[in-house]
Scaffold this active site. Structure first.
Site, PDB file in Angstrom:
ATOM      1  N   GLY A  14       0.792  -1.195   0.000  1.00 15.02           N
ATOM      2  CA  GLY A  14       0.000   0.000   0.000  1.00 15.02           C
ATOM      3  C   GLY A  14       0.839   1.266   0.000  1.00 15.02           C
ATOM      4  CB  VAL A  37       6.159  -1.356  -8.555  1.00 14.92           C
ATOM      5  CG1 VAL A  37       7.248  -2.089  -9.320  1.00 14.92           C
ATOM      6  CG2 VAL A  37       6.167  -1.762  -7.086  1.00 14.92           C
ATOM      7  CE  LYS A  70       8.434  -3.074  -2.557  1.00 15.01           C
ATOM      8  NZ  LYS A  70       8.744  -4.383  -1.957  1.00 15.01           N
ATOM      9  CG  ASP A 119       3.561 -10.940   4.058  1.00 17.69           C
ATOM     10  OD1 ASP A 119       2.577 -11.691   4.244  1.00 17.69           O
ATOM     11  OD2 ASP A 119       3.452  -9.822   3.520  1.00 17.69           O
TER      12      ASP A 119
END
Length: 189
Positions: free
Chosen positions: A1, A5, A24, A120
């Site tokens: 969020g 990119v 990024k 993650d």
């Protein structure tokens, strides 16, 4: 969020070669947690190299435009699984992706003196290059990305005198902050 990119081409002046890359960029409205994730990702990717981990080419921490320049991949696994314009992934391709992710995680978990825990791992963080058809080929590769929530596992200690990783009796670690994406988190959370 908190990231935007961009696709770009990095020109290496000494060799006159070009590399496709992803830039990024951390948005200007990023909070402290997101800024720490940015720093963590730089820390991990500058220290850890593996064929199944996305490669960091460069980064900038100056001023308002903090960014990572990473190798560019075609898509994330989650998008490839539901792509309407491509055939479904074949079973050999799926097995290759699984093995690639496992190799990356084994590498992270076996680092010394402290193993790294990604925290993650999910289909959005598995990036693919190739995999355009439903047939396995030598040019397709899967890589684990997004190391913003990674952390060192301090449950073990390293015996530098004997070169051994000593595993303690602890089988879990406690944390005050739950990190990750709900459907992909361990049941213990």
């Amino acid at each position: 969020g908190s990231w935007v990119v961009y696709m770009a081409t990095l020109t290496l002046t000494l060799s006159s070669s070009e590399r496709k890359c992803a830039v990024k960029v951390l948005t200007s409205g990023a909070d402290d947690w997101e800024s720490r994730q940015f720093t963590s990702e730089i820390d991990v990717l500058t220290r850890v190299k593996h064929p199944h981990l996305v490669e960091l080419y460069a980064y900038s921490t100056d001023g308002e435009h903090k960014c990572l320049i990473l190798e560019r991949m075609d898509s994330a696994l989650d998008r490839r699984l539901v792509a309407k314009d491509k055939p479904p992934l074949g079973w050999q391709q799926r097995a290759q992706i699984i093995v690639s992710v496992c190799r990356a995680l084994v590498h992270l978990h076996s680092l010394t003196p402290k193993p790294l825990i990604h925290r993650d791992v999910k289909s959005q963080n598995v990036l693919l290059l190739g995999f355009e058809t439903d047939t396995l080929d030598d040019e397709s590769v899967a890589k684990v990305a997004d190391f913003g929530t990674a952390r060192a596992d301090d449950r073990d200690r390293y015996d530098s005198e004997n070169g051994l990783l000593l595993t303690s009796a602890k089988t879990h670690a406690s944390t005050k902050q739950v990190v990750g994406t709900s459907p992909y988190m361990p049941n213990e959370y």
